[in-house]
Enzyme design. Structure first.
Site, mmCIF file in Angstrom:
data_model
loop_
_atom_site.group_PDB
_atom_site.id
_atom_site.type_symbol
_atom_site.label_atom_id
_atom_site.label_comp_id
_atom_site.label_asym_id
_atom_site.label_seq_id
_atom_site.Cartn_x
_atom_site.Cartn_y
_atom_site.Cartn_z
ATOM 1 N N ASP A 1 0.867 -1.177 0.000
ATOM 2 C CA ASP A 1 0.000 0.000 0.000
ATOM 3 C C ASP A 1 0.910 1.235 0.000
ATOM 4 O O ASP A 1 1.409 1.648 -1.051
ATOM 5 C CB ASP A 1 -0.877 -0.125 1.260
ATOM 6 C CG ASP A 1 -1.943 0.927 1.376
ATOM 7 O OD1 ASP A 1 -2.938 0.842 0.651
ATOM 8 O OD2 ASP A 1 -1.795 1.837 2.211
ATOM 9 N N VAL B 1 -9.329 -4.354 -0.016
ATOM 10 C CA VAL B 1 -9.645 -5.717 -0.451
ATOM 11 C C VAL B 1 -9.387 -6.724 0.671
ATOM 12 O O VAL B 1 -8.535 -6.506 1.536
ATOM 13 C CB VAL B 1 -8.840 -6.100 -1.713
ATOM 14 C CG1 VAL B 1 -9.251 -5.231 -2.892
ATOM 15 C CG2 VAL B 1 -7.335 -5.992 -1.475
HETATM 16 P P1 IMP Z 1 2.049 -0.569 3.693
HETATM 17 O O1 IMP Z 1 3.112 -0.582 4.734
HETATM 18 O O2 IMP Z 1 1.266 0.720 3.720
HETATM 19 O O3 IMP Z 1 2.552 -0.903 2.318
HETATM 20 O O4 IMP Z 1 0.971 -1.602 4.144
HETATM 21 C C1 IMP Z 1 1.005 -2.927 3.823
HETATM 22 C C2 IMP Z 1 0.089 -3.665 4.775
HETATM 23 O O5 IMP Z 1 -1.165 -2.972 4.952
HETATM 24 C C3 IMP Z 1 -0.284 -5.010 4.188
HETATM 25 O O6 IMP Z 1 0.615 -6.009 4.600
HETATM 26 C C4 IMP Z 1 -1.654 -5.237 4.743
HETATM 27 O O7 IMP Z 1 -1.562 -5.853 6.014
HETATM 28 C C5 IMP Z 1 -2.248 -3.873 4.923
HETATM 29 N N1 IMP Z 1 -3.145 -3.519 3.812
HETATM 30 C C6 IMP Z 1 -2.974 -2.540 2.902
HETATM 31 N N2 IMP Z 1 -3.994 -2.474 2.033
HETATM 32 C C7 IMP Z 1 -4.839 -3.474 2.398
HETATM 33 C C8 IMP Z 1 -6.090 -3.938 1.855
HETATM 34 O O8 IMP Z 1 -6.647 -3.430 0.857
HETATM 35 N N3 IMP Z 1 -6.651 -4.991 2.498
HETATM 36 C C9 IMP Z 1 -6.085 -5.597 3.571
HETATM 37 N N4 IMP Z 1 -4.925 -5.192 4.110
HETATM 38 C C10 IMP Z 1 -4.299 -4.144 3.523
#
Ligand code: IMP
Ligand code: MG
Length: 182
Positions: free
Chosen positions: A106, A156
């Site tokens: 994300d 999602v």
């Molecule tokens: P980042 O550090 O912002 O890249 O977040 C990654 C983490 O956020 C992933 O490992 C997920 O646990 C959570 N995450 C981000 N988007 C989603 C989604 O659409 N559904 C479920 N979990 C998400």
């Protein structure tokens, strides 16, 4: 279909073919280059993906391990500060090629942090593989090495991904109805 799911984004067949393609790419990338390849699953979201993917990665070199991390904050917003709840269960990773297995990227902060962390710990190499990527949400400059599918900016669930610990067991990936979390 589960009543909380607005629509199916990735069906079971598409997940299967995506996992096979990723395994092929991984096998090609590491063929003859690695003696110890550690697939490092990030708990809990990656478990279903990891379980399927590992079956198709060349068995002679592959080992598995897990880390559990979380960002501060909850719900559908991921934050920048990373907590390590379970560290990699190995003292010496100097001879290990590590491939981090993640469910979704994300902001990019979790994987960006983990790659730096594992390199500082002395891993021989660190690469990343994610089943899903939401590039439009990126807050840090981070590009994964292996990407299954790009998805739009929607929350999602399913195939390991949760909302409030639920929906991980769905065999497909679906968009969660905003009524569930609004
Ligand atoms: P980042 O550090 O912002 O890249 O977040 C990654 C983490 O956020 C992933 O490992 C997920 O646990 C959570 N995450 C981000 N988007 C989603 C989604 O659409 N559904 C479920 N979990 C998400
Ligand atoms: Mg996760």
């Amino acid at each position: 279909m589960n009543k909380d799911i607005l629509k199916v984004l990735v069906d079971e067949e598409t997940i299967k073919s995506t996992v096979r393609r990723l395994a092929d790419e991984i096998n090609t990338a590491y063929k003859g280059h690695s003696k110890r390849l550690i697939l490092l699953g990030i708990l809990k979201g990656s478990v279903v993906f990891m379980g399927d993917l590992m079956k198709y990665v060349e068995s002679s070199i592959v080992e598995i391990d897990f880390m559990k991390v979380s960002s501060y904050g909850s719900g559908t917003v991921s934050r920048g500060n990373i907590n390590i709840h379970l560290d990699i269960q190995r003292k010496d990773i100097a001879d290990c090629d590590i491939l981090v297995i993640e469910d979704i990227i994300d902001s990019g902060r979790t994987l960006s942090y983990l790659v730096d962390y594992l390199r500082l710990k002395g891993a021989k190499s660190v690469k990343t593989c994610t089943l899903l990527d939401k590039p439009s949400r990126r807050e840090v400059d981070f590009t994964p090495d292996f990407v299954g599918l790009e998805v739009p900016d929607e929350f999602v669930v399913g195939y390991g991904l949760d909302y409030d610990e639920k929906y991980r067991n769905l065999p497909y990936i679906g968009v969660l109805s905003p009524e569930v979390y609004c």
